[in-house]
Design an enzyme around this catalytic site. Structure first.
Site, PDB file in Angstrom:
ATOM      1  N   GLY A 180       0.829  -1.188   0.000  1.00 21.06           N
ATOM      2  CA  GLY A 180       0.000   0.000   0.000  1.00 21.06           C
ATOM      3  C   GLY A 180       0.866   1.241   0.000  1.00 21.06           C
ATOM      4  N   PHE A 184       1.969   9.830   3.146  1.00 21.09           N
ATOM      5  CA  PHE A 184       3.069  10.021   4.074  1.00 21.09           C
ATOM      6  C   PHE A 184       4.108   8.910   4.011  1.00 21.09           C
ATOM      7  CE2 PHE A 184      -0.920  11.258   6.442  1.00 21.09           C
ATOM      8  CZ  PHE A 184      -0.959  12.524   5.877  1.00 21.09           C
ATOM      9  N   GLY A 185       3.918   7.912   3.202  1.00 24.22           N
ATOM     10  CA  GLY A 185       4.851   6.796   3.149  1.00 24.22           C
ATOM     11  C   GLY A 185       4.208   5.606   2.466  1.00 24.22           C
ATOM     12  N   LYS A 202       3.231  -0.015   8.660  1.00 24.52           N
ATOM     13  CA  LYS A 202       2.999   1.300   8.078  1.00 24.52           C
ATOM     14  C   LYS A 202       4.193   2.190   8.406  1.00 24.52           C
ATOM     15  CE  LYS A 202      -1.125   3.155   8.226  1.00 24.52           C
ATOM     16  NZ  LYS A 202      -2.359   3.877   8.669  1.00 24.52           N
ATOM     17  N   ASP A 296     -14.636   7.817   7.808  1.00 26.32           N
ATOM     18  CA  ASP A 296     -14.041   7.464   6.504  1.00 26.32           C
ATOM     19  C   ASP A 296     -14.445   6.060   6.074  1.00 26.32           C
ATOM     20  OD1 ASP A 296     -12.626   8.071   4.235  1.00 26.32           O
ATOM     21  OD2 ASP A 296     -10.704   7.391   5.025  1.00 26.32           O
TER      22      ASP A 296
END
Length: 641
Positions: A180, A184-185, A202, A296
């Protein structure tokens, strides 16, 4: 004696089955591991054809599918002898073993969801639940009867439980594949070296997190995942940081994205959608019960585990502490799913999640969101005023549920009352749902993913899994100042006052930001430090043993009218203090206060912001008819593709 053990386990399982009660008090003080071995099985009734038997084992959303063994008719007891190790985080953990059987001569032809969504080619033989109170003993070696079966089937299980004071760091993982990518990264599939378990790490770049004013969102996600556990919400195992990145090690949910599964069929049957929507309701209701708005909800934030159950991911946009009768104003979410009151800027509360649920349910059974348009300007107008229309195949109960959830008056929306999710549960569409069994994962899912091995990423976006390499946190270099580092104080789990720099040396921090979770000696002398310099292509080819499970994708930088332009704020500050701009120096992120992120000022309430939404350009996520890229390209610099 065996009957007493059996009854004791059943009682204990019922007592602890509500896994939603996890909180900080249930987290173990030290790292722990459970090794279990399935030695043999007996009591299976075999007719004429040989059968293949395998076990799905899970603990805290870590999942393992064992190899299959073939059993013939004349075998009364079969030796298995297969063992695995799980990481144990909570004192309320339950080791769940489910035994499955299928025809040994039948090969799974495809993985698509057929008909009503059921393509399970195996039959459940029975289940076994071993709670923490049983396996925390140093050793256990006994026969256990399976539940949920008409046969008298038993399995011989050995367990060994150990504690360790060692802190988990980046060095404890092998980086395998990128699964993924976000603003931000990225999210990497990683393997924990000592147990062989797969996780989703992550890796968040600190500089980008600061530049996009997203420190608060990152800490919110970490805080909520550490504080709560729910069967249908992804879990946080570890968190640590390096000089330039934040790392969250999350459950790897191996069945892939629900988006992928619905894309294979275009729609779900109402029966299939009822199962998924029910589990989503339980997760959202749990968050609401603890004063959290999710904000979300969408297909991309729902993953499927190996058993076919749903897992909610990405809690970065959650809002805590909204009391009954109070509202918040921050505009965030995904454009297809935002409620009218978010667009109008009139203030909103938890009922925006139920609007998103209605949109999601409609999308499952109709193929697209109810107010979808390729033109984002047009889509906002449709959300605000377009009448709701249904395809002819939608049942009356389903249409009624959607209509009540998509009421544009938030005070009259189903689920907006004090009873919250209980209002929705009482709708006739859910008349035959056993909510207790659904929560405890005792309802057979409509579809069970079939993987050929622990690295089978068939259910994920190939644009990520095939064409990109994982990022190692030590390769990131952002040259942040001490003031910048203050923003990330307290991110690590019980970390000492050190962190590792890019040269693998230990640096003491006088700001006490917390570190990678390792002391200097163990970090510097780790035998796994050499893995940092191993080419990703070689690491991804390393042979690994036994784990499969799923993954969690990073959130993009969602659209928000409160997002600030870094350069403008720097100039304003310099004008206030009459300071000339520094030459050839990194620009300071002055809005990052030198204290814990909880003290970062909250955004002020916004006036109506429809015009601001319409000024934002969106790229539609992968749709059923258009091969568009995912939402993750929304905020990425084109040069970083």
């Amino acid at each position: 004696m065996l009957k007493d053990i059996y009854n004791s386990l059943l009682s204990k399982k019922q007592e602890e089955s509500n896994m939603a009660a996890w909180n900080n008090e249930d987290i173990l003080e030290t790292q722990a591991q459970l090794f279990f071995s399935i030695k043999s099985i007996k009591g299976l009734k075999i007719m004429d054809n040989p059968i293949k038997v395998y076990c799905l084992a899970s603990l805290e959303k870590q999942s393992v599918q064992t190899s299959s063994i073939v059993i013939n008719k004349d075998q009364s007891q079969i030796e298995w002898n297969e063992g695995y190790t799980f990481d144990v985080i909570s004192s309320k953990s339950i080791l769940a073993l489910s035994i499955w059987q299928g025809n040994a001569n039948v090969t799974i032809a495809n993985n698509s969801i057929e008909g009503g969504g059921s393509s399970n080619n195996s039959k459940l033989v029975g289940k076994l639940y071993i709670p923490f109170a049983t396996f925390k003993k140093q050793f256990c070696d006994q026969w256990f009867p399976l539940t949920g079966t008409s046969q008298s089937v038993s399995i011989h299980v050995k367990t060994s439980f150990t504690n360790s004071s060692k802190k988990v760091t980046v060095d404890d993982f092998i980086f395998l594949r990128m699964i993924g990518r976000g603003a931000f990264g990225q999210v990497n599939l990683v393997k924990k070296i000592d147990t062989g378990r797969l996780y989703a790490m992550k890796v968040i770049k600190k500089d980008k997190c600061l530049n996009m004013n997203a420190v608060g969102h990152t800490f919110t996600e970490r805080k909520l995942l550490k504080k709560y556990y729910h069967p249908f919400i992804v879990g946080l195992k570890y968190s640590f940081q390096t000089q330039d990145s934040l790392c969250m090690v999350l459950d790897y949910i191996g069945g892939g994205e629900l988006f992928y599964h619905i894309s294979e069929r275009e729609t779900f049957s109402e029966e299939t959608a009822r199962f998924y929507i029910g589990q989503i309701m339980l997760a959202i209701g749990f968050l609401h019960e603890h004063g959290v708005i999710y904000r979300d909800l969408k297909l991309e934030n729902l993953l499927m585990d190996l058993d076919g159950n749903i897992c909610l991911v990405d809690l970065g946009l959650c809002k805590e502490g909204i009391q009954e009768g109070h509202v918040t104003y921050t505009m965030c979410g995904s454009p297809e799913y935002v409620a009218p009151e978010i667009i109008n800027g009139t203030g909103y509360s938890k009922s925006v999640d139920w609007w998103a649920l209605g949109t999601l349910f409609y999308e499952m059974i109709a193929g697209l969101p109810p107010f979808y348009s390729e033109d984002p300007h047009e889509m906002t107008k449709l959300i605000l005023s377009s009448p709701l229309k249904f395809p002819p195949q939608i049942s009356k109960n389903a249409a009624s549920l959607v209509s009540l959830l998509l009421n544009r008056d938030p005070s009259k929306r189903l689920g907006s009352g004090e009873s919250d999710v209980e209002e929705i549960k009482a709708h006739p569409f859910f008349k035959n749902v056993n909510w207790s069994k659904l929560l405890n994962k005792e309802v057979d899912p409509p579809f069970k993913p079939h993987l050929v091995g622990p690295l089978d990423l068939s259910y994920f976006d190939p644009l990520c899994t095939m064409n990109s390499q994982p990022i190692n946190p030590y390769t990131i270099n952002s040259n942040l100042s001490d003031q910048d580092q203050m923003a990330f104080q307290g991110f690590s789990y019980s970390a000492p006052d050190i962190f590792l720099n890019n040269n693998n040396n230990t640096t003491t921090s006088n700001t006490n930001i917390g570190g990678s979770g390792s002391n200097s000696g163990s970090a510097q002398n780790s035998p796994y430090n050499s893995l940092r310099n191993t080419p990703p292509s070689i690491i991804s080819m390393m042979k690994m043993s036994g784990s499969s499970g799923g993954f969690e994708r990073m959130s993009p930088g969602h659209f928000s009218p409160i997002s600030v332009n870094k350069q403008q704020q720097i100039q304003q500050q310099q004008q206030q203090h009459h300071q000339p701009p520094p030459l050839l120096q990194p620009q300071p992120q002055f809005w990052v206060q030198p204290q814990h992120p909880n003290h970062i000022p909250q955004p002020m309430a916004q006036l109506p912001i429809l015009s601001k939404l319409q000024e934002t350009t969106f790229e539609r996520r992968r749709s059923l008819s258009v091969n568009a890229q995912t939402q993750f390209t929304l905020v990425l610099d084109p040069n970083e593709e």
